[in-house]
Enzyme design. Structure first.
Site, PDB file in Angstrom:
ATOM      1  N   LYS A  12      43.834  40.341  31.062  1.00 48.45           N
ATOM      2  CA  LYS A  12      42.263  40.821  30.833  1.00 48.45           C
ATOM      3  C   LYS A  12      42.545  40.971  29.298  1.00 48.45           C
ATOM      4  CE  LYS A  12      42.053  42.150  35.441  1.00 48.45           C
ATOM      5  NZ  LYS A  12      41.630  43.351  36.480  1.00 48.45           N
ATOM      6  N   GLU A  97      35.176  40.953  37.049  1.00 51.15           N
ATOM      7  CA  GLU A  97      34.811  41.726  35.953  1.00 51.15           C
ATOM      8  C   GLU A  97      33.727  40.539  35.140  1.00 51.15           C
ATOM      9  OE1 GLU A  97      38.597  42.305  34.527  1.00 51.15           O
ATOM     10  OE2 GLU A  97      38.904  43.609  36.141  1.00 51.15           O
ATOM     11  N   GLU A 167      40.053  38.471  45.549  1.00 51.25           N
ATOM     12  CA  GLU A 167      40.306  39.427  44.944  1.00 51.25           C
ATOM     13  C   GLU A 167      39.085  40.520  45.333  1.00 51.25           C
ATOM     14  OE1 GLU A 167      42.700  38.948  41.052  1.00 51.25           O
ATOM     15  OE2 GLU A 167      40.621  39.092  40.513  1.00 51.25           O
ATOM     16  N   GLY A 173      42.744  47.113  40.131  1.00 44.40           N
ATOM     17  CA  GLY A 173      42.788  48.231  39.131  1.00 44.40           C
ATOM     18  C   GLY A 173      42.863  49.769  39.758  1.00 44.40           C
TER      19      GLY A 173
HETATM   20  P1  13P Z   1      45.147  44.418  39.142  1.00 43.23           P
HETATM   21  O1  13P Z   1      46.318  43.880  39.485  1.00 43.23           O
HETATM   22  O2  13P Z   1      45.186  45.298  37.732  1.00 43.23           O
HETATM   23  O3  13P Z   1      44.490  45.589  40.143  1.00 43.23           O
HETATM   24  O4  13P Z   1      44.060  43.448  38.893  1.00 43.23           O
HETATM   25  C1  13P Z   1      43.777  42.583  39.643  1.00 43.23           C
HETATM   26  C2  13P Z   1      42.837  41.323  39.045  1.00 43.23           C
HETATM   27  O5  13P Z   1      41.770  41.802  38.721  1.00 43.23           O
HETATM   28  C3  13P Z   1      43.601  40.194  38.551  1.00 43.23           C
HETATM   29  O6  13P Z   1      42.593  39.147  38.251  1.00 43.23           O
END
Ligand code: 13P
Length: 250
Positions: A12, A97, A167, A173
């Site tokens: 990210k 996102e 996801e 997150g």
């Molecule tokens: P997290 O592992 O931080 O929950 O994020 C998952 C994600 O969006 C991977 O693309």
């Protein structure tokens, strides 16, 4: 043929170029596992130093975003030929996102999947439902619709080389992981839907990851599920724990 697991980090908007090189050094000996494909999907500015840092290792490099044109007046964007020239192999497309914060819709996402295949990048196509859709019980229809739109015009041979990441947005997150059963249910649903849209061989070949608060503690259980072929990992990809996820089977 058994599908090879693929464990990808999605960094990210984290890691300066200096920090990125340090993280690669920290992870170097921890992410060796011939049983899995290992990918670091990194911010655009980290691509060149990360490609250099992982050279000669088992780690492949991915990008987090690109635009569908090869070059021109698209301020702030980066193209597939630029990524390929820099040594990138994988590209995340359709992350929640990008959909929610940057307004990417399924038409653009579909165009990106087409462009990625045409250019020789391997897409990691993300899908997943919000908490509201999960609670409403309509998440299966939502995810099927995302897959249908995002893969419009994509051939069976291309889908065989595709990675799909399921996801659930409520698990990203938040520390709240989908249970292995919840993740398996949707990954199987996606595979069954690919069989319906294409054929059984294509469904058997496509790799489907789970993503959302995957960590060293829950990876083995999730990855033991028959339709979960890997993970797309955010927070836990930024630390030594990522090596434990990669070596979930050791
Ligand atoms: P997290 O592992 O931080 O929950 O994020 C998952 C994600 O969006 C991977 O693309």
């Amino acid at each position: 043929m058994a599908r090879k697991k693929i464990i990808a980090g999605n960094w990210k908007m984290n890691m300066t170029p200096t920090q990125a090189v340090e993280l690669c050094a920290t992870l170097k000996d921890l992410v060796k596992n011939d049983d899995v494909d290992v990918v670091y999907c990194v911010p655009a500015i980290d691509i060149v130093p990360v490609v250099a840092a992982v050279k000669g290792s088992n780690v492949k490099v991915g990008a987090e975003n690109f635009y569908i044109e090869d070059k021109g007046a698209f301020t702030g964007e980066i193209s597939a030929p630029m990524l390929i020239d820099a040594g990138v192999e994988y590209i995340i497309i359709g992350h929640s996102e990008r959909r929610d914060i940057f307004g990417e819709n399924d038409i653009l996402i579909n165009a990106k999947v087409k462009k990625a295949f045409a250019a020789g990048l391997k897409p990691i196509l993300c899908c997943g439902e919000s908490l509201a859709l999960r609670k409403a019980g309509t998440y299966k229809e939502w995810i099927s619709r995302q897959i249908k739109w995002d893969l419009s015009g994509i051939t069976a041979d291309q889908v065989k080389n595709l990675v799909i990441a399921y996801e659930p947005i409520w698990a990203i997150g938040t520390g709240e992981t989908a249970t292995a059963e919840q993740a398996q249910e949707v990954c199987k649903l996606i595979r069954d839907y690919i069989a319906e849209l294409y054929d059984a061989d294509t469904a058997a070949a496509v790799r489907i990851q789970y993503g959302g608060s995957m960590n060293a503690g829950n990876a083995a259980e999730l990855l033991a599920m028959p339709d979960i072929d890997g993970g797309l990992i955010g927070g836990a990809s930024l630390k030594a724990d990522f090596g434990k996820i990669v070596n979930y089977n050791k």
